[in-house]
Motif scaffolding. Structure first.
Motif, PDB file in Angstrom:
ATOM      1  N   SER A   1       0.833  -1.199   0.000  1.00 30.21           N
ATOM      2  CA  SER A   1       0.000   0.000   0.000  1.00 30.21           C
ATOM      3  C   SER A   1       0.872   1.255   0.000  1.00 30.21           C
ATOM      4  CB  SER A   1      -0.923  -0.005   1.215  1.00 30.21           C
ATOM      5  OG  SER A   1      -0.148  -0.174   2.377  1.00 30.21           O
ATOM      6  N   ASP A   2       2.169   1.041  -0.046  1.00 30.77           N
ATOM      7  CA  ASP A   2       3.071   2.183  -0.017  1.00 30.77           C
ATOM      8  C   ASP A   2       3.607   2.428  -1.429  1.00 30.77           C
ATOM      9  OD1 ASP A   2       5.055   3.989   0.312  1.00 30.77           O
ATOM     10  OD2 ASP A   2       6.031   2.961   1.997  1.00 30.77           O
ATOM     11  N   GLU A   3       3.304   3.603  -1.917  1.00 31.43           N
ATOM     12  CA  GLU A   3       3.686   3.951  -3.292  1.00 31.43           C
ATOM     13  C   GLU A   3       5.185   3.859  -3.566  1.00 31.43           C
ATOM     14  OE1 GLU A   3       2.079   7.055  -5.863  1.00 31.43           O
ATOM     15  OE2 GLU A   3       1.295   7.833  -3.966  1.00 31.43           O
ATOM     16  N   SER A   4       5.972   3.942  -2.524  1.00 36.38           N
ATOM     17  CA  SER A   4       7.419   3.952  -2.737  1.00 36.38           C
ATOM     18  C   SER A   4       7.900   2.646  -3.380  1.00 36.38           C
ATOM     19  CB  SER A   4       8.159   4.195  -1.422  1.00 36.38           C
ATOM     20  OG  SER A   4       7.930   3.089  -0.570  1.00 36.38           O
ATOM     21  N   ILE A   5       7.049   1.639  -3.381  1.00 38.75           N
ATOM     22  CA  ILE A   5       7.409   0.362  -4.009  1.00 38.75           C
ATOM     23  C   ILE A   5       7.825   0.571  -5.474  1.00 38.75           C
ATOM     24  CG2 ILE A   5       5.025  -0.216  -4.713  1.00 38.75           C
ATOM     25  CD1 ILE A   5       7.511  -2.783  -3.445  1.00 38.75           C
ATOM     26  N   TYR A   6       7.153   1.522  -6.129  1.00 37.99           N
ATOM     27  CA  TYR A   6       7.459   1.757  -7.548  1.00 37.99           C
ATOM     28  C   TYR A   6       8.885   2.276  -7.719  1.00 37.99           C
ATOM     29  CZ  TYR A   6       2.551   1.001  -8.704  1.00 37.99           C
ATOM     30  OH  TYR A   6       1.316   0.441  -8.887  1.00 37.99           O
ATOM     31  N   GLU A   7       9.241   3.252  -6.894  1.00 44.34           N
ATOM     32  CA  GLU A   7      10.587   3.834  -7.006  1.00 44.34           C
ATOM     33  C   GLU A   7      11.652   2.813  -6.637  1.00 44.34           C
ATOM     34  OE1 GLU A   7      11.686   6.488  -8.484  1.00 44.34           O
ATOM     35  OE2 GLU A   7       9.591   6.832  -9.013  1.00 44.34           O
ATOM     36  N   GLN A   8      11.374   2.109  -5.561  1.00 45.09           N
ATOM     37  CA  GLN A   8      12.343   1.083  -5.114  1.00 45.09           C
ATOM     38  C   GLN A   8      12.591   0.062  -6.208  1.00 45.09           C
ATOM     39  OE1 GLN A   8      10.933  -1.114  -1.717  1.00 45.09           O
ATOM     40  NE2 GLN A   8      10.423   0.798  -0.669  1.00 45.09           N
ATOM     41  N   ALA A   9      11.503  -0.446  -6.790  1.00 47.59           N
ATOM     42  CA  ALA A   9      11.636  -1.506  -7.791  1.00 47.59           C
ATOM     43  C   ALA A   9      12.315  -0.969  -9.048  1.00 47.59           C
ATOM     44  CB  ALA A   9      10.269  -2.088  -8.127  1.00 47.59           C
ATOM     45  N   LYS A  10      12.004   0.283  -9.379  1.00 48.45           N
ATOM     46  CA  LYS A  10      12.577   0.884 -10.578  1.00 48.45           C
ATOM     47  C   LYS A  10      14.094   1.078 -10.421  1.00 48.45           C
ATOM     48  CE  LYS A  10      11.844   5.007 -13.328  1.00 48.45           C
ATOM     49  NZ  LYS A  10      11.177   6.296 -13.248  1.00 48.45           N
ATOM     50  N   ALA A  11      14.498   1.382  -9.211  1.00 49.37           N
ATOM     51  CA  ALA A  11      15.923   1.622  -8.969  1.00 49.37           C
ATOM     52  C   ALA A  11      16.733   0.343  -9.217  1.00 49.37           C
ATOM     53  CB  ALA A  11      16.121   2.116  -7.543  1.00 49.37           C
ATOM     54  N   ASP A  12      16.139  -0.796  -8.968  1.00 49.76           N
ATOM     55  CA  ASP A  12      16.871  -2.048  -9.168  1.00 49.76           C
ATOM     56  C   ASP A  12      15.893  -3.198  -9.463  1.00 49.76           C
ATOM     57  OD1 ASP A  12      18.616  -4.117  -9.222  1.00 49.76           O
ATOM     58  OD2 ASP A  12      19.612  -3.641  -7.320  1.00 49.76           O
ATOM     59  N   PRO A  13      15.401  -3.239 -10.704  1.00 46.18           N
ATOM     60  CA  PRO A  13      14.404  -4.268 -11.034  1.00 46.18           C
ATOM     61  C   PRO A  13      14.911  -5.688 -10.780  1.00 46.18           C
ATOM     62  CG  PRO A  13      14.554  -2.658 -12.803  1.00 46.18           C
ATOM     63  CD  PRO A  13      15.651  -2.347 -11.839  1.00 46.18           C
ATOM     64  N   GLU A  14      16.197  -5.903 -11.012  1.00 48.88           N
ATOM     65  CA  GLU A  14      16.720  -7.265 -10.813  1.00 48.88           C
ATOM     66  C   GLU A  14      16.578  -7.680  -9.353  1.00 48.88           C
ATOM     67  OE1 GLU A  14      20.642  -7.847 -12.500  1.00 48.88           O
ATOM     68  OE2 GLU A  14      20.132  -6.382 -14.048  1.00 48.88           O
ATOM     69  N   ALA A  15      16.946  -6.745  -8.471  1.00 48.80           N
ATOM     70  CA  ALA A  15      16.864  -7.067  -7.042  1.00 48.80           C
ATOM     71  C   ALA A  15      15.402  -7.256  -6.630  1.00 48.80           C
ATOM     72  CB  ALA A  15      17.501  -5.946  -6.225  1.00 48.80           C
ATOM     73  N   PHE A  16      14.518  -6.453  -7.216  1.00 52.36           N
ATOM     74  CA  PHE A  16      13.094  -6.571  -6.890  1.00 52.36           C
ATOM     75  C   PHE A  16      12.575  -7.968  -7.231  1.00 52.36           C
ATOM     76  CE2 PHE A  16       8.711  -6.478  -8.449  1.00 52.36           C
ATOM     77  CZ  PHE A  16       8.043  -6.013  -7.324  1.00 52.36           C
ATOM     78  N   TRP A  17      12.838  -8.393  -8.460  1.00 54.87           N
ATOM     79  CA  TRP A  17      12.307  -9.698  -8.874  1.00 54.87           C
ATOM     80  C   TRP A  17      12.997 -10.835  -8.122  1.00 54.87           C
ATOM     81  CZ3 TRP A  17       7.769  -9.728 -10.889  1.00 54.87           C
ATOM     82  CH2 TRP A  17       7.350  -8.687 -11.717  1.00 54.87           C
ATOM     83  N   ALA A  18      14.289 -10.659  -7.891  1.00 54.85           N
ATOM     84  CA  ALA A  18      15.022 -11.721  -7.186  1.00 54.85           C
ATOM     85  C   ALA A  18      14.468 -11.883  -5.767  1.00 54.85           C
ATOM     86  CB  ALA A  18      16.514 -11.398  -7.144  1.00 54.85           C
ATOM     87  N   LYS A  19      14.132 -10.760  -5.138  1.00 56.13           N
ATOM     88  CA  LYS A  19      13.579 -10.837  -3.784  1.00 56.13           C
ATOM     89  C   LYS A  19      12.271 -11.645  -3.792  1.00 56.13           C
ATOM     90  CE  LYS A  19      11.524  -7.957  -0.307  1.00 56.13           C
ATOM     91  NZ  LYS A  19      10.810  -6.720  -0.179  1.00 56.13           N
ATOM     92  N   HIS A  20      11.420 -11.362  -4.777  1.00 55.74           N
ATOM     93  CA  HIS A  20      10.132 -12.052  -4.796  1.00 55.74           C
ATOM     94  C   HIS A  20      10.234 -13.474  -5.333  1.00 55.74           C
ATOM     95  CE1 HIS A  20       7.981  -8.801  -3.083  1.00 55.74           C
ATOM     96  NE2 HIS A  20       8.659  -7.974  -3.862  1.00 55.74           N
ATOM     97  N   ALA A  21      11.299 -13.753  -6.052  1.00 63.08           N
ATOM     98  CA  ALA A  21      11.526 -15.136  -6.508  1.00 63.08           C
ATOM     99  C   ALA A  21      11.728 -16.059  -5.308  1.00 63.08           C
ATOM    100  CB  ALA A  21      12.743 -15.189  -7.426  1.00 63.08           C
ATOM    101  N   GLU A  22      12.227 -15.478  -4.218  1.00 65.71           N
ATOM    102  CA  GLU A  22      12.487 -16.269  -3.002  1.00 65.71           C
ATOM    103  C   GLU A  22      11.194 -16.825  -2.395  1.00 65.71           C
ATOM    104  OE1 GLU A  22      15.517 -16.676  -1.607  1.00 65.71           O
ATOM    105  OE2 GLU A  22      16.767 -14.964  -2.209  1.00 65.71           O
ATOM    106  N   GLU A  23      10.051 -16.260  -2.779  1.00 65.43           N
ATOM    107  CA  GLU A  23       8.794 -16.755  -2.213  1.00 65.43           C
ATOM    108  C   GLU A  23       8.427 -18.124  -2.770  1.00 65.43           C
ATOM    109  OE1 GLU A  23       5.623 -13.758  -2.405  1.00 65.43           O
ATOM    110  OE2 GLU A  23       7.157 -12.214  -2.300  1.00 65.43           O
TER     111      GLU A  23
END
Ligand code: PRX
Length: 653
Positions: free
Chosen positions: A31-53
Motif C-alpha cells: 500500500s506504499d507507493e514507494s514500491i514503484y521507485e524502489q523496484a525501478k531503482a533495481d528491477p533485478e533485485a526486486f524480482w530476485a527478492k520475490h523469486a524467493e517466495e
C-alpha cells in the motif's frame, strides 16, 4: 509502423477517480507507493527478492542476463511450476485447502471440489500415465480440452514432467488444431469426447479426430465428459480414465532449468499464420505468482474466479498457475454466461462465495445490456475485488461493473498484458490505486513501460504514442517464437532496438505514470476479447474457390469491441447470393472456428488499390467506420470507393 489510430480519447477521467479504502490498504500486500521507485531503482533485485517466495530446487546464479534477442532470468536455477502449485502447499500444511472448484454447466450436476492434496494426486497419476506412454522432458503435448478439471490437471501434469504444453482453444476448428500440432511437433494430444455449452452437448472428439489426421500425433487421450458413445480409433485413442486407473499417486517433479520451455501458446500476429509464443519456467513462475498475489489481493480462504478459457494466456496464468501457486481456490466454470439465464455468473458467485472476479469488458457489456435485475437477484457481498482484461473498457461498462457488481466497494483492477508477456504488466495495485475507468494504471513494480513516438523518443505526459517495455525485461516476457526467431526479432525489436520491446499497442501516460491503453496499432483485432488477425480471416476466406480477392478490416462493435468486416470479390461467373454468404461463413467456421466469422460480408466489384496493386485497407477501414477516407489521389481506381460507399451505407447515421 502502422499509423497511430484512435488514441485521442476524451473521457471525463477526472470525474471518476477512486482510491483504496483504509480497509483495503491495510489488507493488501502493498500500500506504499514507494514500491514503484524502489523496484525501478533495481528491477533485478526486486524480482530476485520475490523469486524467493517460491521453491527452488537450486537457487539461480544470476538474476538477469541480457544479450540482444536472448535475455534470461534466474539462469542456473532449478524450479518446477507444478511443484510450486501443489507440493509446496502440501509440505507447508495447506493440503486440505480447496484448490479447485469446478462448476458444470448443467445446473442439475453438482460442483466438484478438490483439495490441494486431491489435485496433487490426480496430477501425479496423469503425469505417470504420460510417462508410461513414453512422454519425456522436452516433448510437446497438445491440449484440446474444454473447461473441465482435466484441463488444469493436464497442464499441471505436463509441467510436472517438463513436457511443454500447447493448449488449443476448444472452439477452434480442426484445421487450427492441425496447424498448431504440426508446428509444435506434438505426438500426444489430450482431448474430451465433448462438453456442455448453452445446454447442448458439443462433440469435440470429432474435431480432434479431424484435426489430428495426417499429423505426427500418435496418441489421443480422451476424457469422458458426455453420457454417450464416442468412436475410438484402436491403437491411437485411449480413454483418460483407463490410462490413469492404475497409476501411482505420486510422481517426482522434474527439476527444470529456469530457462527451459514451460509452454507454447499460439496467438495471432499480423500475418495469417499464428505464432507459437514460447514461455520459460523460472521467470514465468515468479511473475505469475507475484502479479496474481498483489493484483488480485490473494489471501488464504479466497475463492477466486477468472472467467477466461484455458485456451488463452489468461487461463494459463490466472486460472491455473497464478492462483494455485498462491494456494487459493480457483474456480472453473464449464459453460456459457447465459445458461440457463443471464443470472448464471451471479448465482455462481453467490453459491461459492467468490471473492475476486476477473473477466473481460465484452462480458461486462453483455451483462449491462441485460439490465440490473439479474445481478440484483443475487447476494454478491462476498466479492472484494474485480478485474478486467483483454481489451479497452469503456466508461459505462466500468461504472456498471463498479457499482452494480462491486457495490461500489470493490476496486477494479484493469490489467493490460499480452500472450507474449505471460503475466500482467500494467495495472493499478489494489492497495495503492487509483481506479479510473479506461486507465489501466502504472507499470507493475519492476516493469519499465514507456510511451514513445515512432522515432523512439519518449512523448510528453498526456500525449499519445506507443507502449514499449525497456530492459531489464519482465521475467515472464516471451523468449521467442517457436521455430522462427527471425520473426521474433522483427516483430518485437525492429522498431526500437533489442533493449526495448514494442507492444503494438497505442497508449498515453499521465504525469504520475498511469497508462491508458488505446488499442492495437497493427492489424490485430480484439473480437469479444479474442485476439485475431485480419490476415487470418482473409486467408480463411481465400480458401473458398469462389473467392478471387478479399480484404478484411475491423469495425468497432458495441458489445464485442471489434468485429471483422470482409470485402469479397467473387470469381468471374459467380453471383453474390445469400447461399454464397452462408458458404463463406461456413468456410471461416471450418478454417478458424466461430470466433473468426465476419460480422458482415460486402460483395464488392472492386476494392481500392494503389498503383502497384496493393489493397488500401486504410480506405476500407474508414468506410466501415464512417470516417473521412482521406486522400484518394494515389489510387489506381478511386471510383471503387464511391461504389463501396453506397454498399456500406457510408455517411448514413
Ligand atoms: O491490445 C491489447 C489488448 O489485448 C492484446 C493482447 O491480446 P492477447 O495476447 O490475446 O492477450 C489478452 C489477455 C492478456 C493487447 O495487445 N489488451 C489486453 N488487456 C488490455 C488490452 N487492451 C486494453 N486494456 C487492457 N486491460
Amino acid at each position: 509502423m502502422a499509423e497511430l489510430v484512435n488514441w485521442v480519447r476524451k473521457d471525463p477521467i477526472e470525474e471518476n477517480v477512486f482510491w483504496p479504502s483504509d480497509d483495503l490498504k491495510e489488507r493488501s500486500w502493498v500500500s506504499d507507493e514507494s514500491i514503484y521507485e524502489q523496484a525501478k531503482a533495481d528491477p533485478e533485485a526486486f524480482w530476485a527478492k520475490h523469486a524467493e517466495e517460491l521453491h527452488w530446487f537450486k537457487k539461480w546464479d544470476k538474476a538477469y542476463e541480457f544479450s540482444p534477442h536472448n535475455y534470461k532470468w534466474f539462469g542456473g536455477g532449478k524450479i518446477n511450476l507444478s511443484y510450486n502449485s501443489l507440493d509446496r502447499h502440501i509440505k507447508e500444511g495447506r493440503g486440505d485447502r480447496i484448490a479447485l472448484i469446478w462448476e458444470p454447466e448443467p445446473i442439475n450436476e453438482p460442483a466438484l471440489k478438490l483439495t490441494y492434496s486431491e489435485l496433487h494426486k490426480r496430477v501425479c497419476k496423469f503425469a505417470n500415465a504420460l510417462k508410461e506412454l513414453g512422454v519425456r522432458k522436452g516433448d510437446s503435448i497438445g491440449i484440446y480440452l474444454p473447461m473441465i478439471p482435466e484441463a488444469v490437471i493436464a497442464m499441471q501434469a505436463c509441467a510436472r514432467i517438463g513436457a511443454p504444453h500447447s493448449v488449443v482453444f476448444s472452439a477452434f476448428s480442426p484445421e487450427s488444431l492441425r496447424d498448431r500440432m504440426i508446428d509444435a511437433k506434438a505426438k500426444v494430444v489430450i482431448t474430451a469426447d465433448g462438453y456442455y455449452r448453452r445446454g447442448k452437448a458439443i462433440r469435440l472428439k470429432q474435431n480432434a479426430d479431424n484435426g489430428t489426421a495426417g499429423t505426427p500425433v500418435e496418441k489421443l487421450i480422451v476424457v469422458k465428459r458426455l453420457q454417450e458413445d464416442t468412436p475410438m480409433t484402436p491403437g491411437r485413442d485411449l480413454w483418460y480414465h483407463d490410462v490413469v486407473a492404475d497409476q501411482p499417486e505420486t510422481c517426482p517433479a522434474e527439476e527444470m532449468d529456469s530457462e527451459d520451455l514451460s509452454f507454447l501458446l499460439y496467438t495471432s500476429g499480423t500475418t495469417g499464420k499464428p505464432k507459437g509464443i514460447m514461455h520459460t519456467t523460472g521467470g514465468y513462475a515468479v511473475q505469475a505468482h507475484l502479479t496474481a498475489k498483489w493484483n488480485f489481493d490473494l489471501h488464504e480462504g479466497d475463492v477466486y474466479w477468472c472467467t477466461a478459457d484455458v485456451g488463452w494466456i489468461t487461463g494459463h496464468t490466472y486460472i491455473n498457475y497464478g492462483p494455485l501457486m498462491n494456494g487459493v481456490t480457483t474456480l472453473v466454470y464449464e459453460g456459457s454466461p447465459d445458461t440457463p439465464d443471464y443470472g448464471r455468473f451471479w448465482s455462481i458467485i453467490e453459491k461459492h462465495k467468490v471473492t475476486q472476479l476477473y473477466t473481460a469488458p465484452t462480458a461486462i457489456r453483455m451483462f449491462v445490456k441485460q439490465g440490473d435485475d439479474w445481478p440484483n437477484k443475487h447476494d454478491l457481498s462476498s466479492l472484494r475485488l474485480l478485474g478486467t482484461v483483454g481489451e479497452p473498457i469503456n466508461v459505462d461498462a466500468w461504472l456498471w461493473y463498479f457499482n452494480v457488481i462491486g457495490g461500489g466497494r470493490c476496486p477494479i483492477i484493469d490489467t493490460w498484458w499480452q500472450t507474449e508477456t505471460g503475466a500482467n504488466m500494467v495495472n493499478s495495485l489494489p492497495g495503492i490505486g487509483p481506479f479510473v475507468p479506461t486507465v489501466a494504471g502504472r507499470s507493475f513494480p519492476g516493469i519499465l513501460g514507456h510511451i514513445l513516438d515512432s522515432g523512439g523518443s519518449p512523448v510528453p505526459a498526456g500525449e499519445g504514442g506507443y507502449l514499449a517495455i525497456y530492459s531489464p525485461f519482465p521475467p515472464a516476457l516471451t523468449r521467442g517464437i517457436y521455430g522462427d526467431m527471425e520473426r521474433f526479432a522483427k516483430q518485437y525489436f525492429a522498431e526500437y532496438g533489442p533493449e526495448r520491446y514494442f507492444t503494438s499497442d497505442g497508449a498515453r501516460m499521465d504525469e504520475a505514470g498511469n497508462i491508458r491503453i488505446t488499442g492495437r496499432v497493427d492489424d490485430v483485432m480484439n473480437v469479444a476479447g479474442h485476439r485475431l488477425a485480419t490476415a487470418e480471416v482473409e486467408s480463411a476466406l481465400a480458401q473458398n474457390d469462389k473467392v478471387s480477392e478479399v480484404a478484411v478490416v475491423s469495425r468497432p462493435h458495441d458489445l464485442k469491441g471489434e468485429v471483422p468486416v470482409a470485402f469479397v470479390l467473387l470469381r468471374a461467373g459467380v453471383e453474390p447470393s445469400e447461399d454464397i454468404r452462408k458458404e463463406l461463413m461456413a468456410t471461416v467456421n471450418s478454417v478458424i472456428g466461430p470466433t473468426g466469422r465476419p460480422d458482415e460480408i460486402v460483395f464488392a466489384h472492386d476494392v481500392p488499390k494503389t498503383r502497384s496493386g496493393k489493397i488500401m485497407r486504410r480506405v476500407l477501414k474508414a468506410l466501415v467506420r464512417n470516417e473521412p477516407v482521406g486522400d484518394l489521389t494515389t489510387l489506381q481506381n478511386p471510383e471503387s470507393v464511391e461504389h463501396l460507399k453506397d454498399q456500406v451505407g457510408y455517411g448514413e447515421s
